[in-house]
Design an enzyme around this catalytic site. Structure first.
Site, PDB file in Angstrom:
ATOM      1  CG  ASN A 168       8.581   0.159  20.548  1.00 40.31           C
ATOM      2  OD1 ASN A 168       8.847  -0.869  19.908  1.00 40.31           O
ATOM      3  ND2 ASN A 168       9.259   1.294  20.395  1.00 40.31           N
ATOM      4  CD1 TRP A 169       6.427  -5.349  23.523  1.00 40.59           C
ATOM      5  CD2 TRP A 169       6.408  -7.366  22.522  1.00 40.59           C
ATOM      6  NE1 TRP A 169       5.311  -6.016  23.952  1.00 40.59           N
ATOM      7  CE2 TRP A 169       5.269  -7.268  23.365  1.00 40.59           C
ATOM      8  CE3 TRP A 169       6.602  -8.548  21.798  1.00 40.59           C
ATOM      9  CZ2 TRP A 169       4.339  -8.292  23.501  1.00 40.59           C
ATOM     10  CZ3 TRP A 169       5.668  -9.573  21.930  1.00 40.59           C
ATOM     11  CH2 TRP A 169       4.549  -9.444  22.774  1.00 40.59           C
ATOM     12  CE  LYS A 170      12.016   1.156  22.815  1.00 40.18           C
ATOM     13  NZ  LYS A 170      12.792   2.192  23.476  1.00 40.18           N
TER      14      LYS A 170
ATOM     15  CD  GLU B 135      14.860   3.044  20.664  1.00 41.55           C
ATOM     16  OE1 GLU B 135      14.207   2.102  20.188  1.00 41.55           O
ATOM     17  OE2 GLU B 135      14.748   3.408  21.859  1.00 41.55           O
TER      18      GLU B 135
ATOM     19  CD  GLU C 240       8.436   7.076  22.613  1.00 41.58           C
ATOM     20  OE1 GLU C 240       8.255   6.251  23.519  1.00 41.58           O
ATOM     21  OE2 GLU C 240       8.953   6.785  21.520  1.00 41.58           O
TER      22      GLU C 240
ATOM     23  N   GLY D 292      10.736  -0.668  27.977  1.00 43.10           N
ATOM     24  CA  GLY D 292      11.208  -1.675  28.929  1.00 43.10           C
ATOM     25  C   GLY D 292      10.107  -2.328  29.750  1.00 43.10           C
TER      26      GLY D 292
HETATM   27  P1  13P Z   1      11.341   2.974  27.631  1.00 45.36           P
HETATM   28  O1  13P Z   1       9.961   2.803  28.210  1.00 45.36           O
HETATM   29  O2  13P Z   1      12.187   1.739  27.723  1.00 45.36           O
HETATM   30  O3  13P Z   1      12.014   4.206  28.115  1.00 45.36           O
HETATM   31  O4  13P Z   1      11.115   3.189  26.046  1.00 45.36           O
HETATM   32  C1  13P Z   1      10.204   4.124  25.613  1.00 45.36           C
HETATM   33  C2  13P Z   1      10.061   3.990  24.152  1.00 45.36           C
HETATM   34  O5  13P Z   1      10.972   4.282  23.388  1.00 45.36           O
HETATM   35  C3  13P Z   1       8.800   3.457  23.637  1.00 45.36           C
HETATM   36  O6  13P Z   1       8.722   3.599  22.260  1.00 45.36           O
END
Ligand code: 13P
Length: 248
Positions: free
Chosen positions: A10-12, A96, A164, A232
């Protein structure tokens, strides 16, 4: 039965078009067969990334969607638009979206329903906040988020749950293998009750929250951890591929 592991990045709200294309190509080139591998870039790069991974087995994903088919919904994107670009899976209820963008449980439920009804793979994200874990409310919170799935679902290959824990996302603090396994086993039991045990046995449950190459093997080795949703560590081809390979 054996469930094929599913690792999704998930590149956000990260990358540029050039970075997205390069990252996608690097992943497509080296992703092993044997683990389902997916990447969810920002909407605006979906088309470019689709071309970059074309011909590989890597699945294209979207981070969000709106539930209506079309119409006056300024700024929104429909399931059909995503399918048009070759999207195969979509996230609903990411922490998020729930806690930063303040999306309600009702909205999350409608999105989840639209993703599944549209024939795509739904990754339904659940997870408790730190104060909820400290207050022993983890399972209750997760159950309430699973209850958002009210649509009739009969294809276990198109339902994925991502556990998560909010306190583990982007914090570098990962759930221990045992903490993850405890909640994953609970989720599978809950799905067995909501649908049936055979269906639950086939649904994949991903862990997400600071999953990295050095902790992936332990987490993915748990009996009910069927993959990962990576933030990340998904932004670099080598770290993402190391996690994917840990799922072999
Ligand atoms: P991180 O791996 O940066 O903690 O993020 C997890 C996440 O929210 C994947 O959707």
């Amino acid at each position: 039965m054996a469930r094929q592991k599913f690792i999704a990045g998930n590149w956000k709200m990260n990358t540029t078009k050039a970075v997205a294309v390069e990252l996608a190509k690097g992943i497509a080139k080296a992703a092993p067969a044997g683990v389902a591998t997916g990447i969810a870039p920002p909407f605006v790069y979906l088309d470019a990334v689709a071309q970059a991974i074309s011909g590989s087995g890597v699945l294209l994903g979207a981070q969000d969607v709106y539930f209506e088919k079309s119409g006056a919904f300024t700024g929104e994107i429909s399931v059909d638009m995503l399918k048009d670009l070759g999207v195969k899976f979509v996230l609903a209820g990411h922490s998020e979206r729930r806690h930063v963008l303040m999306e309600s449980s009702e909205l999350t439920a409608k999105k989840a329903d639209a993703i599944y009804a549209g024939g795509l793979i739904l990754i339904h994200c659940v997870g408790e906040k730190l104060e909820e874990r400290d207050g022993n409310q983890t399972l209750e919170v997760v159950q309430a988020q699973l209850n958002e799935l009210t649509a009739k679902m009969d294809d276990p290959d198109r339902l994925v749950i991502a556990y998560e824990p909010v306190w583990a996302i982007g914090t570098g603090r990962t759930a221990t293998d045992a903490q993850a396994q405890e909640v994953h086993a609970f989720i599978r039991q809950a799905i067995a009750k909501m649908w049936n045990p055979d269906f639950a046995d086939r649904v994949r449950i991903q862990y997400g929250g600071s999953m990295k190459p050095d902790n992936a093997k332990g987490l993915l080795g748990q009996p009910d951890v069927d993959g990962g949703l990576i933030g990340g560590a998904a932004l670099k081809a080598d770290s993402f591929l190391a996690i994917v390979n840990a799922g072999l």
